[in-house]
Design a protein around this motif. Structure first.
Motif, short mmCIF file in Angstrom:
data_model
loop_
_atom_site.label_atom_id
_atom_site.label_comp_id
_atom_site.label_asym_id
_atom_site.label_seq_id
_atom_site.Cartn_x
_atom_site.Cartn_y
_atom_site.Cartn_z
N PHE A 147 5.57 7.10 6.45
CA PHE A 147 4.22 6.57 6.56
C PHE A 147 3.22 7.72 6.62
O PHE A 147 3.53 8.82 7.09
CB PHE A 147 4.08 5.71 7.83
CG PHE A 147 5.07 4.59 7.92
CD1 PHE A 147 5.01 3.52 7.04
CD2 PHE A 147 6.09 4.61 8.87
CE1 PHE A 147 5.93 2.48 7.13
CE2 PHE A 147 7.01 3.58 8.96
CZ PHE A 147 6.93 2.51 8.08
N MET A 148 2.00 7.44 6.15
CA MET A 148 0.95 8.46 6.18
C MET A 148 0.64 8.82 7.64
O MET A 148 0.37 7.95 8.46
CB MET A 148 -0.31 7.95 5.49
CG MET A 148 -1.46 8.96 5.52
SD MET A 148 -2.97 8.32 4.79
CE MET A 148 -2.54 8.42 3.06
N LEU B 28 -1.30 -0.48 9.64
CA LEU B 28 -0.14 -0.80 8.81
C LEU B 28 0.95 -1.45 9.66
O LEU B 28 1.30 -0.94 10.73
CB LEU B 28 0.40 0.46 8.14
CG LEU B 28 1.38 0.25 6.97
CD1 LEU B 28 0.67 -0.40 5.79
CD2 LEU B 28 2.00 1.58 6.54
N ASN C 183 0.86 -1.19 0.00
CA ASN C 183 0.00 0.00 0.00
C ASN C 183 0.89 1.23 0.00
O ASN C 183 1.34 1.69 1.05
CB ASN C 183 -0.92 0.00 1.23
CG ASN C 183 -2.00 1.08 1.15
OD1 ASN C 183 -1.80 2.14 0.53
ND2 ASN C 183 -3.14 0.83 1.77
N LEU D 175 -0.30 4.41 2.14
CA LEU D 175 0.01 4.42 3.56
C LEU D 175 1.52 4.43 3.81
O LEU D 175 1.98 4.86 4.87
CB LEU D 175 -0.61 3.21 4.26
CG LEU D 175 -2.15 3.12 4.22
CD1 LEU D 175 -2.62 1.92 5.01
CD2 LEU D 175 -2.78 4.39 4.73
N CYS D 176 2.29 3.94 2.83
CA CYS D 176 3.76 3.94 2.95
C CYS D 176 4.35 4.44 1.63
O CYS D 176 4.68 3.66 0.74
CB CYS D 176 4.27 2.53 3.26
SG CYS D 176 6.08 2.42 3.37
N SER E 160 -2.72 7.59 9.25
CA SER E 160 -2.73 6.16 9.54
C SER E 160 -1.99 5.85 10.83
O SER E 160 -2.45 5.07 11.67
CB SER E 160 -2.10 5.38 8.38
OG SER E 160 -1.92 4.02 8.71
N GLU F 200 -1.18 -4.18 5.42
CA GLU F 200 -2.17 -3.90 6.44
C GLU F 200 -2.40 -5.15 7.28
O GLU F 200 -2.35 -6.29 6.79
CB GLU F 200 -3.49 -3.46 5.80
CG GLU F 200 -3.36 -2.12 5.08
CD GLU F 200 -4.65 -1.70 4.42
OE1 GLU F 200 -5.65 -1.49 5.13
OE2 GLU F 200 -4.67 -1.58 3.18
#
Length: 794
Positions: free
Chosen positions: A347-348, A311, A218, A221-222, A351, A289
């Motif tokens: 990372f987001m 995550l 993902n 998210l990363c 999240s 995830e």
């Protein structure tokens, strides 16, 4: 965010900047400072010593007598009960008298009959822990194994001195959650050079791709995952300089590998994690995830049940870290670790925040990721970590970097419209000045465009550029402009402006303003020795007073001033210099009108100078008022003042006030045990005679000629009277008179004194000849003889 100024000095030269000035300026430019702390200030007179000889205490089995070399000619004897000391041991020595953390005072004394001139210190007594000094023992004396010199101050030997500044970083500035970010702000704020280091890694021990591969499932998210491999790891304590910096920044040292990840996080603002390669199942790292209900044990040995959408960093079989929050216990660094994988990822923020809140795991790492970090920072951070590994000899770095980057974000480019920014801010700054500000903050400037660096995601429009200019230029630097709405702006009256000028003048010479009540006790008049027949004893009486102490309106400021001075003196103040500009209340004789409310200036001082210092303050007021030709006349009839140290100030035939030393009887009434000097000036008359006109006088083109005179005169004759006669007799040629000697003694009759004055003569259009100077001197002597009956001293 804590900031070590010692560490900051590696990036920005802060020499000559006091901590308070640094904090104030950083707050002014947008990096709010909560406060600062000087580390090690509670340790005094503790040095490095070597135990030269140990003998048993003759009167106590558990005590030992140590003779220590502390860099002085003679050895120092100290009695200790510690059993881990030995001859040749290097130890911290608190030499009496000494201070230790917690308010502990070390004094010389005797223990069971033997002199002990200090104390040998443990880590706890120095405010340290085993994490700070890993080779120490907890219940014994600290044996120093760091390089140091005998007699060296313990602050330098153990790097205990530092100043730590605490910043409150706003959520839009995650770049300032790092040493480099705050160093960049410091360099811009103080116009200092920013020294940034580019990490250099030698490598040469295999290739990282032979050990691991990374798959990001993902990339939202990363956005980026960077990793490097280190082989032949040697787990050991970090060096003292690194432990000291971590301690100052509020991070507990653990071991060299973990400390390196924390050090890089603090330096670059990029959280990192280190995995034990041997604990990974397979060589494949998967960023995915979590599965609903998946189990995970974190580094703090707490079991967690993960939810879908969280995550994780996983190997082929299990999660080994919560992305951006904390590593797993199943892959932590141990003493047996030989191969390490360094993770430096992005990372987001949302999240990471959701995961950390759901699991109740707030960490340094999650706090940074939540605010949104720069993905461009991961490569520099992992390279810096590997550089430190090589610097510390902690392992061998493999060549190659695993870098999974979904796509570099397009940089923000904004037009630089200097005129628009000036209009928006209400300033007039040059385009070049703005460009310099942007460059110092790391922005690119070319062809009329500003290229916003990746770590400044908060800058998105012209208004953001204007804010950057304004905060470095200084919010306090902007000049106030009147509000334009058809309303005439208010302004001070001439008298109000004069009063403000007087306050500024008094503050400029070190005096502080006081504000006291207008109502006083009638007993105060007795306290200041006011004569019974003095008209000022007639006061306006308050109909319903709170008490006798506040029953009348004051007719003089002196009691109020003396009460404040006495209060300071009774509380052991070293000295005070105070002033007050306030009204007094003079009742109408017929009591048919409201009382007059003239303003007066009260000045009071003790411990800050003498009679002549007070006279200088009065002359400052006269100068600021534009009053020329004022004279000082001795006064012996004022009961408030010392009869021999009091003078009235006159100008244009009007009394401006009285100044001098407080009468000893009055001083005794107020409990003073020192000399007190006061002045009571008439604000109304000063304002009446004041002038705002100032005339330019060019520097003289021709030299002055001096003539010295010495006279024997009566003790009562004032030197000012002699100077007045000299000035009148010499006319325009007299440009200065200086008293340089007053003599009483042998060859001078009783009741007489010898005064010597130097008169400077100058003409504006020529150099005076000796004949002209002598002629003027003769006129002066003639006038002195005719008016004062004085002749030159033989």
């Amino acid at each position: 965010m804590l900031l070590s100024l010692e560490w900051l000095n590696e990036f920005v030269n802060t020499d000559g900047i006091e901590p308070k000035a640094y904090c104030d300026r950083m707050t002014d430019t947008g990096s709010k400072v909560e406060g600062y702390e000087i580390l090690g200030c509670d340790i005094k007179n503790v040095v490095v010593g070597r135990i030269e000889k140990i003998t048993r205490h003759p009167n106590a089995d558990k005590l030992q007598i140590c003779m220590l070399n502390v860099g002085k000619e003679e050895l120092v004897q100290i009695v200790t009960g510690a059993q881990n000391v030995f001859e040749g041991a290097i130890v911290p020595v608190a030499l009496a008298p000494a201070d230790l953390p917690g308010g502990v005072k070390i004094k010389a004394g005797k223990l069971r009959g033997e002199a002990s001139n200090g104390m040998l210190c443990s880590i706890a007594e120095l405010g340290l822990t085993l994490h700070d000094m890993p080779t120490a023992i907890e219940d014994g004396i600290l044996i120093i194994d760091e390089p140091c010199e005998i007699g060296q101050d313990i602050h330098d030997a153990l790097k205990l001195s530092d100043t730590v500044v605490e910043f409150e970083i706003t959520p839009n500035r995650p770049d300032c959650l790092s040493m480099i970010g705050l160093a960049r702000e410091s360099a811009a704020s103080f116009t200092r050079e920013l020294r940034l280091h580019t990490p250099t890694v030698k490598g040469g021990c295999g290739n990282a791709e032979d050990y691991i591969s990374v798959e990001v499932k993902n990339d939202v998210l990363c956005p980026r995952y960077t990793a490097r491999v280190v082989k032949n790891v040697k787990i050991a304590p970090s060096p003292l300089w690194m432990r000291a910096r971590l301690r100052a920044m509020g991070v507990r040292p653990i071991n060299n590998i973990v400390d390196i990840t924390n050090y890089v996080m603090l330096e670059y603002g990029q959280p990192m994690h280190a995995f034990d390669y041997a604990c990974l199942d397979g060589s494949h790292i998967i960023v995915r995830e979590a599965v609903e209900g998946e189990a995970f044990k974190s580094l703090d040995d707490i079991d967690h049940t993960l939810k879908a959408g969280m995550l994780v960093i996983a190997d082929e079989n299990k999660p080994v870290a919560l992305a951006g929050v904390m590593g797993g216990a199943n892959s932590e660094i141990k003493d047996s670790t030989t191969t390490v994988v360094f993770e430096s990822a992005n990372f987001m923020g949302s999240s990471v925040r959701v995961t950390s809140r759901a699991l109740g795991m707030r960490t340094e790492s999650s706090g940074r990721f939540e605010k949104g970090l720069d993905p461009e920072n991961t490569m520099a951070a992992v390279d810096r970590a590997c550089e430190l590994v090589e610097l510390l000899g902690a392992g061998e770095v493999c060549d190659g970097v695993i870098d999974v980057y979904g796509g570099k974000k397009k940089p923000t480019v904004l037009p630089l419209d200097a005129d628009k920014i000036n209009r928006f801010l209400g300033v007039e700054l040059s385009r070049e000045y703005m460009e310099d500000i942007f460059r110092t903050l790391g922005f690119g400037v070319a062809d009329g465009m500003v290229f916003v660096p990746s770590y400044r995601a908060d800058v998105e429009c012209m208004q953001d550029l204007a804010e950057e200019v304004l905060r470095i230029y200084g919010y306090n630097t902007i000049k106030a402009t009147p509000f334009v709405a058809g309303v005439k702006p208010g302004r001070l009256t001439a008298k109000q402006s004069y009063e403000q000028a007087m306050k500024a003048a008094l503050c400029s010479v070190g005096y502080s303003e006081i504000c006291t009540f207008s109502f006083i006790s009638p007993k105060y008049y007795d306290k200041i020795n006011m004569p019974a027949e003095d008209a000022r004893r007639t006061s306006v009486v308050i109909t319903n007073p709170l008490g006798e102490d506040t029953s009348v309106m004051r007719t003089t400021l002196m009691p109020s001033m003396l009460e404040v001075l006495a209060h300071n003196d009774s509380h052991h103040g070293d000295g005070a210099a105070l002033y007050e500009i306030a009204r007094v209340y003079i009742p109408d004789e017929d009591k048919t009108k409201l009382p007059a409310e003239p303003r007066r200036i009260a000045i009071g001082m003790y411990g800050k100078g003498d009679f002549y210092a007070l006279k200088g303050v009065c002359e400052t007021i006269l100068t600021e008022s534009g009053i020329k030709g004022a004279s000082y006349k001795a006064c012996t009839s004022n009961s408030l003042f010392h009869p021999g140290r009091c003078a009235e100030i006159w100008a244009d035939g009007k009394l401006l006030g009285t100044m001098g030393e407080l009468h000893p009887d009055v001083a005794e009434n107020y409990g003073f045990d020192c000399r007190v000097y006061i002045a009571d000036l008439d604000h109304e008359t000063l304002f009446e005679l004041s002038s705002t006109e100032r005339h330019y006088t060019a520097l003289p083109k021709y030299p002055a000629v001096t003539r010295d005179f010495a006279f024997v005169c009566d003790e009562a004759l004032e030197v000012g009277a002699i100077e007045d006669v000299m000035t009148r007799a010499g006319g325009k040629l007299v440009v200065g008179i200086k008293l340089f000697d007053v003599y009483r003694g042998a060859q001078i009759p009783e009741g007489k004194k010898s005064v010597a004055l130097s008169v400077s003569l100058r003409a504006d259009d020529r150099t005076l000849t000796d004949e002209e100077a002598d002629k003027c001197a003769k006129k002066i002597l003639t006038a002195i003889e005719n008016e004062l009956g004085l002749k030159l001293r033989a």
